[in-house]
Write an enzyme that holds these catalytic residues in place. Sequence first.
Site, PDB file in Angstrom:
ATOM      1  N   LEU A   9     -32.150 -64.776  54.729  1.00  0.00           N
ATOM      2  CA  LEU A   9     -32.481 -66.171  54.425  1.00  0.00           C
ATOM      3  C   LEU A   9     -32.602 -66.483  52.933  1.00  0.00           C
ATOM      4  CD1 LEU A   9     -33.131 -68.726  55.969  1.00  0.00           C
ATOM      5  CD2 LEU A   9     -35.516 -68.156  55.694  1.00  0.00           C
ATOM      6  N   GLU A  62     -24.713 -57.734  51.197  1.00  0.00           N
ATOM      7  CA  GLU A  62     -25.635 -57.548  52.327  1.00  0.00           C
ATOM      8  C   GLU A  62     -25.141 -56.346  53.116  1.00  0.00           C
ATOM      9  OE1 GLU A  62     -28.551 -58.608  53.883  1.00  0.00           O
ATOM     10  OE2 GLU A  62     -27.927 -57.047  55.302  1.00  0.00           O
ATOM     11  N   GLN A 101     -34.353 -68.646  62.320  1.00  0.00           N
ATOM     12  CA  GLN A 101     -33.641 -68.069  61.180  1.00  0.00           C
ATOM     13  C   GLN A 101     -32.208 -67.653  61.545  1.00  0.00           C
ATOM     14  OE1 GLN A 101     -36.609 -65.637  59.231  1.00  0.00           O
ATOM     15  NE2 GLN A 101     -35.047 -64.570  58.091  1.00  0.00           N
ATOM     16  N   LEU A 147     -25.776 -52.210  48.147  1.00  0.00           N
ATOM     17  CA  LEU A 147     -26.042 -51.799  46.764  1.00  0.00           C
ATOM     18  C   LEU A 147     -26.494 -50.355  46.842  1.00  0.00           C
ATOM     19  CD1 LEU A 147     -26.705 -52.699  43.693  1.00  0.00           C
ATOM     20  CD2 LEU A 147     -29.053 -52.579  44.498  1.00  0.00           C
ATOM     21  N   TYR A 196     -49.533 -66.869  71.336  1.00  0.00           N
ATOM     22  CA  TYR A 196     -50.235 -65.596  71.263  1.00  0.00           C
ATOM     23  C   TYR A 196     -50.654 -65.293  72.692  1.00  0.00           C
ATOM     24  CZ  TYR A 196     -50.458 -66.794  66.364  1.00  0.00           C
ATOM     25  OH  TYR A 196     -50.111 -67.141  65.088  1.00  0.00           O
ATOM     26  N   ASP A 203     -39.261 -61.904  50.501  1.00  0.00           N
ATOM     27  CA  ASP A 203     -40.143 -60.824  50.953  1.00  0.00           C
ATOM     28  C   ASP A 203     -40.173 -59.651  49.965  1.00  0.00           C
ATOM     29  OD1 ASP A 203     -40.650 -62.371  53.141  1.00  0.00           O
ATOM     30  OD2 ASP A 203     -40.276 -60.798  54.619  1.00  0.00           O
ATOM     31  N   GLY A 214     -49.057 -69.271  60.164  1.00  0.00           N
ATOM     32  CA  GLY A 214     -48.914 -70.338  59.172  1.00  0.00           C
ATOM     33  C   GLY A 214     -47.454 -70.624  58.855  1.00  0.00           C
TER      34      GLY A 214
HETATM   35  C1  LIG Z   1     -42.243 -62.628  63.720  1.00  0.00           C
HETATM   36  C2  LIG Z   1     -41.970 -63.330  62.439  1.00  0.00           C
HETATM   37  C3  LIG Z   1     -42.091 -64.694  62.410  1.00  0.00           C
HETATM   38  C4  LIG Z   1     -41.912 -65.377  61.216  1.00  0.00           C
HETATM   39  N1  LIG Z   1     -42.059 -66.731  61.218  1.00  0.00           N
HETATM   40  C5  LIG Z   1     -41.934 -67.395  60.053  1.00  0.00           C
HETATM   41  C6  LIG Z   1     -42.033 -68.831  60.008  1.00  0.00           C
HETATM   42  O1  LIG Z   1     -42.230 -69.514  61.019  1.00  0.00           O
HETATM   43  N2  LIG Z   1     -41.897 -69.446  58.819  1.00  0.00           N
HETATM   44  C7  LIG Z   1     -41.651 -68.731  57.681  1.00  0.00           C
HETATM   45  O2  LIG Z   1     -41.550 -69.356  56.605  1.00  0.00           O
HETATM   46  N3  LIG Z   1     -41.488 -67.383  57.690  1.00  0.00           N
HETATM   47  C8  LIG Z   1     -41.626 -66.691  58.839  1.00  0.00           C
HETATM   48  N4  LIG Z   1     -41.436 -65.342  58.865  1.00  0.00           N
HETATM   49  C9  LIG Z   1     -41.097 -64.616  57.624  1.00  0.00           C
HETATM   50  C10 LIG Z   1     -39.597 -64.596  57.345  1.00  0.00           C
HETATM   51  O3  LIG Z   1     -38.880 -64.117  58.433  1.00  0.00           O
HETATM   52  C11 LIG Z   1     -39.329 -63.748  56.100  1.00  0.00           C
HETATM   53  O4  LIG Z   1     -40.165 -64.213  55.067  1.00  0.00           O
HETATM   54  C12 LIG Z   1     -37.862 -63.853  55.670  1.00  0.00           C
HETATM   55  O5  LIG Z   1     -36.991 -63.221  56.565  1.00  0.00           O
HETATM   56  C13 LIG Z   1     -37.666 -63.183  54.313  1.00  0.00           C
HETATM   57  O6  LIG Z   1     -36.337 -63.303  53.972  1.00  0.00           O
HETATM   58  P1  LIG Z   1     -35.739 -62.394  52.832  1.00  0.00           P
HETATM   59  O7  LIG Z   1     -34.318 -62.844  52.695  1.00  0.00           O
HETATM   60  O8  LIG Z   1     -36.616 -62.410  51.646  1.00  0.00           O
HETATM   61  O9  LIG Z   1     -35.840 -60.898  53.378  1.00  0.00           O
HETATM   62  P2  LIG Z   1     -35.193 -60.233  54.668  1.00  0.00           P
HETATM   63  O10 LIG Z   1     -35.013 -61.221  55.753  1.00  0.00           O
HETATM   64  O11 LIG Z   1     -35.982 -59.017  54.962  1.00  0.00           O
HETATM   65  O12 LIG Z   1     -33.749 -59.791  54.187  1.00  0.00           O
HETATM   66  C14 LIG Z   1     -33.530 -58.750  53.253  1.00  0.00           C
HETATM   67  C15 LIG Z   1     -32.056 -58.381  53.367  1.00  0.00           C
HETATM   68  O13 LIG Z   1     -31.713 -57.462  52.336  1.00  0.00           O
HETATM   69  C16 LIG Z   1     -30.772 -56.555  52.863  1.00  0.00           C
HETATM   70  N5  LIG Z   1     -30.761 -55.342  52.027  1.00  0.00           N
HETATM   71  C17 LIG Z   1     -31.803 -54.515  51.776  1.00  0.00           C
HETATM   72  N6  LIG Z   1     -31.400 -53.520  50.958  1.00  0.00           N
HETATM   73  C18 LIG Z   1     -30.094 -53.728  50.686  1.00  0.00           C
HETATM   74  C19 LIG Z   1     -29.128 -53.025  49.894  1.00  0.00           C
HETATM   75  N7  LIG Z   1     -29.439 -51.895  49.240  1.00  0.00           N
HETATM   76  N8  LIG Z   1     -27.869 -53.516  49.838  1.00  0.00           N
HETATM   77  C20 LIG Z   1     -27.543 -54.669  50.515  1.00  0.00           C
HETATM   78  N9  LIG Z   1     -28.417 -55.351  51.297  1.00  0.00           N
HETATM   79  C21 LIG Z   1     -29.676 -54.883  51.361  1.00  0.00           C
HETATM   80  C22 LIG Z   1     -31.281 -56.297  54.274  1.00  0.00           C
HETATM   81  O14 LIG Z   1     -30.269 -55.781  55.111  1.00  0.00           O
HETATM   82  C23 LIG Z   1     -31.753 -57.683  54.696  1.00  0.00           C
HETATM   83  O15 LIG Z   1     -30.755 -58.394  55.385  1.00  0.00           O
HETATM   84  C24 LIG Z   1     -41.592 -64.644  60.039  1.00  0.00           C
HETATM   85  C25 LIG Z   1     -41.424 -63.255  60.088  1.00  0.00           C
HETATM   86  C26 LIG Z   1     -41.610 -62.605  61.265  1.00  0.00           C
HETATM   87  C27 LIG Z   1     -41.416 -61.114  61.279  1.00  0.00           C
END
Ligand SMILES: Cc1cc2nc3c(=O)[nH]c(=O)nc-3n(C[C@H](O)[C@H](O)[C@H](O)COP(=O)(O)OP(=O)(O)OC[C@H]3O[C@@H](n4cnc5c(N)ncnc54)[C@H](O)[C@@H]3O)c2cc1C
Length: 551
Positions: free
Chosen positions: A28, A48, A126, A150, A229, A313, A322
């Site tokens: 995302l 990715e 998502q 990477l 929940y 993240d 939240g």
């Molecule tokens: C149950 C649950 C419910 C949630 N509900 C909400 C909600 O309602 N609202 C909200 O705002 N947030 C929510 N979240 C949080 C949200 O899902 C995360 O904050 C979000 O996915 C973070 O996105 P990101 O792109 O930072 O990281 P990620 O989604 O973890 O993506 C990281 C990406 O990096 C890639 N990657 C890692 N290392 C490498 C590498 N060396 N080379 C290439 N690619 C790599 C991985 O494969 C991955 O695809 C929820 C999370 C969970 C678990």
Amino acid sequence: MNNVLEQYDKSTETYDETTPVLIVGGSLVGLSTALFLARQGTPCLLVERHRGISPFSRASGFNQRTMEIYHAVGAEEAIRAASPPFDNLSIMRVESLAGKELDNYTQSKSDFEQPISPAKFSFITQDLLEPVLRAQAEALGADLRFNTRLVSLAQDADGVSAVIRNQDTGAERTVRARYLVAADGNDSPIRRQLGIGTHGYGVLAHQLFINFKANLLPALRGRHIFFCYVVNEKVQGAVAAFPGGQAGMLNIPYHPEQGERPEDYAGERGLELIRAAVGIPDLAVEIGEMRTWDMAAIVADRIQQGRVFLVGDAAHVMPPTGGYGANTGISDAYNLAWKLALVVKEDAGAHLLATYEPERLPVANLTVDQAFALSIERIAPHLANEHTPKPVRYDLPVMGYMYHSTAVLSEAEVGDTAQEDPFNPTGRPGTRAAHIPLLRPQQGDHAEARLSTIDLFKSNFVLLAGSDARAWCEAARYVSEVLGLKLDVYRIGESGDLRDIDNRFLTSYGITPAGAVLVRPDGFIAWRSHAASNQPKDVFEQALSQLLSLQ
Ligand SMILES: Cc1cc2nc3c(=O)[nH]c(=O)nc-3n(C[C@H](O)[C@H](O)[C@H](O)COP(=O)(O)OP(=O)(O)OC[C@H]3O[C@@H](n4cnc5c(N)ncnc54)[C@H](O)[C@@H]3O)c2cc1C
């Protein structure tokens, strides 16, 4: 899957390709970063490691601030088109989906929507949102490479060198980038390689997602239940019913420290838990993909190290309570993208990028505290103690925080105030520019139209001036030409370009009719002058040069 970065071989002197910005992570936040950069006209390369979009629904609530951002980059319509038609949904604590409701945290969609924004909250999971972002970013020219990992990186004074590897063929390419955005998730290999520590509340629980197919309509009984929940003898977890009621997701605590493996839940044990969570003992269930994740509340100690920036993240992990996690990550990316774009185009000095951390790290701390506070309140009230933060109104961590950095010309009396009530905006530099309903009068063939100040903030700086502030408008046009910077100018009021429908513009932005406010491309107020000046061009040029780190 091994995801530890190797040491970059510094003897490499030639590169297979170069890019201004390398983004690592195509979930995302990485996809959003690519879209925001592409919208600014800045080329980027995203890698990715997975073959495609993750099938796990995860985030499903995108708040008004996030939707303001997606509106600004032109993605809102496509997101709405891909969204399920929710109009009324709830987050509850239940004995089971079919069983007794114990607590109701949300009763209607309007609970998520406040009149402080023209944007509508969006309910889209998502896994449905990411393909939209991917398509939009690619249409704008972003180079997105899935199935590409990477494997190593190093940075020096002039740039970042990296090796990326195709996961199928093993073919490697060297990449030289001016900047790198680490959107590589909660376990961020890049954060670890840089030796950046974390602070916060640590890992709260290990969790397992189980996607499943089943007819949930009898359990839903016409209710649009978004997320529950579940607390009963067999399950203490959460269950989500996907739109259409034919599939869902169970989330349960998981204990790897006791030797548990996801496969242990693939058969009878998983079926039993899903049936208990849904509350229908003989439910026909097909178990789908499973994934483990850690519920944690942590923030990276630093979110910039040289030419590398942590977003999403990788920068902060929070419990889903939240629904702040993804939303906060998208705002990180939006804060960073316009700065990267201006620095890459050399319209701003490189120091502008050093404002990312002082602006976003306090927001990360605030939001993680809030998500943690809600997780204690909703999931583990018995763990509360005098140090547990208290939940505050939802709009405060979403739209009420203030930025303090050299990309904001703060006013003396502000000090280091961290927040401002978005229901009582004052126009102080560092705050989100308030939503004011406006009317664009009929012009030629264009009919009269209603809009919001928020609609004016797209990818440029914007000067909002009072109706008597022609001198500020002229100064802004002149200075933007001198600096070669795109800047839009609007005079608001009876004789202006736009009419102030409710007469709220001047008070909400804290200026007189001869004053003006400068809004950054991310919709935050950078500078204002309450009234006229004797030397508007000099004053404005000085302000803009300072904001853009050109001095
Ligand atoms: C149950 C649950 C419910 C949630 N509900 C909400 C909600 O309602 N609202 C909200 O705002 N947030 C929510 N979240 C949080 C949200 O899902 C995360 O904050 C979000 O996915 C973070 O996105 P990101 O792109 O930072 O990281 P990620 O989604 O973890 O993506 C990281 C990406 O990096 C890639 N990657 C890692 N290392 C490498 C590498 N060396 N080379 C290439 N690619 C790599 C991985 O494969 C991955 O695809 C929820 C999370 C969970 C678990």
